[in-house]
Design a protein around this motif. Sequence first.
Motif, PDB file in Angstrom:
ATOM      1  N   ASP A   1      -7.848   4.003  -9.001  1.00 22.44           N
ATOM      2  CA  ASP A   1      -8.948   4.914  -9.571  1.00 22.44           C
ATOM      3  C   ASP A   1     -10.051   5.352  -8.663  1.00 22.44           C
ATOM      4  N   LYS A   2     -10.331   4.680  -7.558  1.00 20.04           N
ATOM      5  CA  LYS A   2     -11.312   4.802  -6.662  1.00 20.04           C
ATOM      6  C   LYS A   2     -10.748   5.736  -5.322  1.00 20.04           C
ATOM      7  N   GLY A   3      -9.552   6.048  -5.391  1.00 18.01           N
ATOM      8  CA  GLY A   3      -8.834   7.133  -4.640  1.00 18.01           C
ATOM      9  C   GLY A   3      -8.279   6.484  -3.328  1.00 18.01           C
ATOM     10  N   ARG A   4      -8.078   5.244  -3.540  1.00 19.49           N
ATOM     11  CA  ARG A   4      -7.477   4.232  -2.601  1.00 19.49           C
ATOM     12  C   ARG A   4      -5.870   3.993  -2.678  1.00 19.49           C
ATOM     13  N   LEU A   5      -5.480   3.616  -1.290  1.00 17.21           N
ATOM     14  CA  LEU A   5      -4.026   3.329  -1.473  1.00 17.21           C
ATOM     15  C   LEU A   5      -3.694   1.855  -0.466  1.00 17.21           C
ATOM     16  N   ILE A   6      -2.936   1.341  -0.896  1.00 19.87           N
ATOM     17  CA  ILE A   6      -2.632   0.130  -0.016  1.00 19.87           C
ATOM     18  C   ILE A   6      -1.595   0.594   0.961  1.00 19.87           C
ATOM     19  N   LEU A   7      -1.994   0.274   2.046  1.00 18.84           N
ATOM     20  CA  LEU A   7      -0.975   0.725   3.390  1.00 18.84           C
ATOM     21  C   LEU A   7       0.377  -0.133   3.214  1.00 18.84           C
ATOM     22  N   PRO A   8       1.413   0.574   3.290  1.00 18.53           N
ATOM     23  CA  PRO A   8       2.942  -0.185   3.279  1.00 18.53           C
ATOM     24  C   PRO A   8       2.826  -1.243   4.347  1.00 18.53           C
ATOM     25  N   ALA A   9       3.279  -2.414   4.124  1.00 16.27           N
ATOM     26  CA  ALA A   9       3.272  -3.565   5.046  1.00 16.27           C
ATOM     27  C   ALA A   9       3.755  -3.140   6.253  1.00 16.27           C
ATOM     28  N   LYS A  10       4.667  -2.309   6.489  1.00 15.86           N
ATOM     29  CA  LYS A  10       5.319  -1.808   7.812  1.00 15.86           C
ATOM     30  C   LYS A  10       4.262  -1.139   8.632  1.00 15.86           C
ATOM     31  N   PHE A  11       3.518  -0.635   7.999  1.00 16.82           N
ATOM     32  CA  PHE A  11       2.618   0.239   8.776  1.00 16.82           C
ATOM     33  C   PHE A  11       1.184  -0.578   9.343  1.00 16.82           C
ATOM     34  N   ARG A  12       1.210  -1.440   8.537  1.00 18.55           N
ATOM     35  CA  ARG A  12      -0.296  -2.202   8.640  1.00 18.55           C
ATOM     36  C   ARG A  12      -0.600  -2.700  10.212  1.00 18.55           C
ATOM     37  N   GLY A  13       0.430  -3.128  11.055  1.00 17.84           N
ATOM     38  CA  GLY A  13      -0.021  -3.492  12.409  1.00 17.84           C
ATOM     39  C   GLY A  13      -0.559  -2.310  13.235  1.00 17.84           C
ATOM     40  N   GLN A  14       0.195  -1.226  12.942  1.00 19.20           N
ATOM     41  CA  GLN A  14      -0.116  -0.098  13.797  1.00 19.20           C
ATOM     42  C   GLN A  14      -1.578   0.509  13.312  1.00 19.20           C
ATOM     43  N   LEU A  15      -2.015   0.443  12.002  1.00 21.86           N
ATOM     44  CA  LEU A  15      -3.211   1.057  11.395  1.00 21.86           C
ATOM     45  C   LEU A  15      -4.313   0.012  11.153  1.00 21.86           C
ATOM     46  N   ALA A  16      -4.182  -1.118  11.519  1.00 22.02           N
ATOM     47  CA  ALA A  16      -4.998  -2.253  11.059  1.00 22.02           C
ATOM     48  C   ALA A  16      -6.532  -1.935  11.761  1.00 22.02           C
ATOM     49  N   ASP A  17      -6.530  -1.483  12.851  1.00 20.71           N
ATOM     50  CA  ASP A  17      -8.052  -1.037  13.422  1.00 20.71           C
ATOM     51  C   ASP A  17      -8.422   0.128  13.074  1.00 20.71           C
ATOM     52  N   GLY A  18      -7.892   0.908  12.458  1.00 24.67           N
ATOM     53  CA  GLY A  18      -7.950   2.319  11.905  1.00 24.67           C
ATOM     54  C   GLY A  18      -7.111   3.433  12.149  1.00 24.67           C
ATOM     55  N   LEU A  19      -7.480   4.408  11.601  1.00 21.98           N
ATOM     56  CA  LEU A  19      -6.630   5.502  11.325  1.00 21.98           C
ATOM     57  C   LEU A  19      -7.393   6.844  10.977  1.00 21.98           C
ATOM     58  N   VAL A  20      -6.389   8.008  11.223  1.00 24.86           N
ATOM     59  CA  VAL A  20      -7.153   9.266  11.065  1.00 24.86           C
ATOM     60  C   VAL A  20      -6.205  10.028  10.184  1.00 24.86           C
ATOM     61  N   LEU A  21      -6.832  10.569   9.015  1.00 27.45           N
ATOM     62  CA  LEU A  21      -6.162  11.430   8.026  1.00 27.45           C
ATOM     63  C   LEU A  21      -6.548  12.844   8.226  1.00 27.45           C
ATOM     64  N   ALA A  22      -5.653  13.594   8.455  1.00 28.69           N
ATOM     65  CA  ALA A  22      -5.796  15.020   8.394  1.00 28.69           C
ATOM     66  C   ALA A  22      -4.661  15.880   7.335  1.00 28.69           C
ATOM     67  N   ARG A  23      -5.255  17.031   7.307  1.00 28.93           N
ATOM     68  CA  ARG A  23      -4.290  18.159   6.592  1.00 28.93           C
ATOM     69  C   ARG A  23      -2.930  18.137   7.257  1.00 28.93           C
ATOM     70  N   GLY A  24      -1.793  17.960   6.562  1.00 28.73           N
ATOM     71  CA  GLY A  24      -0.565  18.261   7.174  1.00 28.73           C
ATOM     72  C   GLY A  24       0.189  19.476   6.582  1.00 28.73           C
ATOM     73  N   GLN A  25       1.147  19.980   7.247  1.00 27.48           N
ATOM     74  CA  GLN A  25       1.813  21.047   6.652  1.00 27.48           C
ATOM     75  C   GLN A  25       2.562  20.600   5.697  1.00 27.48           C
ATOM     76  N   GLU A  26       2.908  21.731   4.582  1.00 23.19           N
ATOM     77  CA  GLU A  26       3.711  21.471   3.434  1.00 23.19           C
ATOM     78  C   GLU A  26       2.922  20.648   2.285  1.00 23.19           C
ATOM     79  N   ARG A  27       1.652  20.711   2.723  1.00 25.46           N
ATOM     80  CA  ARG A  27       0.641  20.086   1.614  1.00 25.46           C
ATOM     81  C   ARG A  27       0.548  18.621   1.472  1.00 25.46           C
ATOM     82  N   CYS A  28       0.929  18.038   2.615  1.00 26.36           N
ATOM     83  CA  CYS A  28       0.789  16.611   2.711  1.00 26.36           C
ATOM     84  C   CYS A  28      -0.432  16.086   3.652  1.00 26.36           C
ATOM     85  N   ILE A  29      -0.755  14.729   3.941  1.00 26.10           N
ATOM     86  CA  ILE A  29      -1.438  14.434   4.608  1.00 26.10           C
ATOM     87  C   ILE A  29      -0.900  13.662   5.724  1.00 26.10           C
ATOM     88  N   TYR A  30      -1.265  13.706   6.845  1.00 28.75           N
ATOM     89  CA  TYR A  30      -0.980  13.145   8.149  1.00 28.75           C
ATOM     90  C   TYR A  30      -1.571  12.007   8.363  1.00 28.75           C
TER      91      TYR A  30
END
Length: 143
Positions: A12-41
């Motif tokens: 409800d607060k607009g949050r998602l829990i990162l998939p476990a397989k991605f956590r190691g790569q993203l634990a220290d931060g990440l960048v979200l950006a508009r992706g093509q085909e209307r997804c988020i990179y």
Amino acid sequence: MFLGAHTPKLDDKGRLILPAKFRGQLADGLVLARGQERCIYVFTPETFQQKVSLITTAPLTSKAARDYVRVFLSGASDEEPDKQFRVTIPPALRQYAGLERDLTVIGAGDRAEIWSTPAWEAYYAAQEDAFSSTEEEVIPGLF
């Protein structure tokens, strides 16, 4: 490297829990950006910086390049996961990608992508047929 498909829920607060397989790569931060085909990179900060370095080498005289840089960078947001590996997706990006409760997060090599599940299912169904019937080289040297 980001691989696979995962189906977290948007809270409800607009949050998602990162998939476990991605956590190691993203634990220290990440960048979200508009992706093509209307997804988020979803990029690691290092990969995002590499992409920015590449796209900003385009000539300033190219209108297409200026337009791309503006749209891509104006929607980018650096985020840090909390202790439960939740990441808030800014409202503008949620609206851009049409995100509601059901999400699909896919690995796309050097990035992850966040899709609305209905949009991903429609995209995947259309692309799967094209993928299985490909007769020519799409990416030189791949197969």
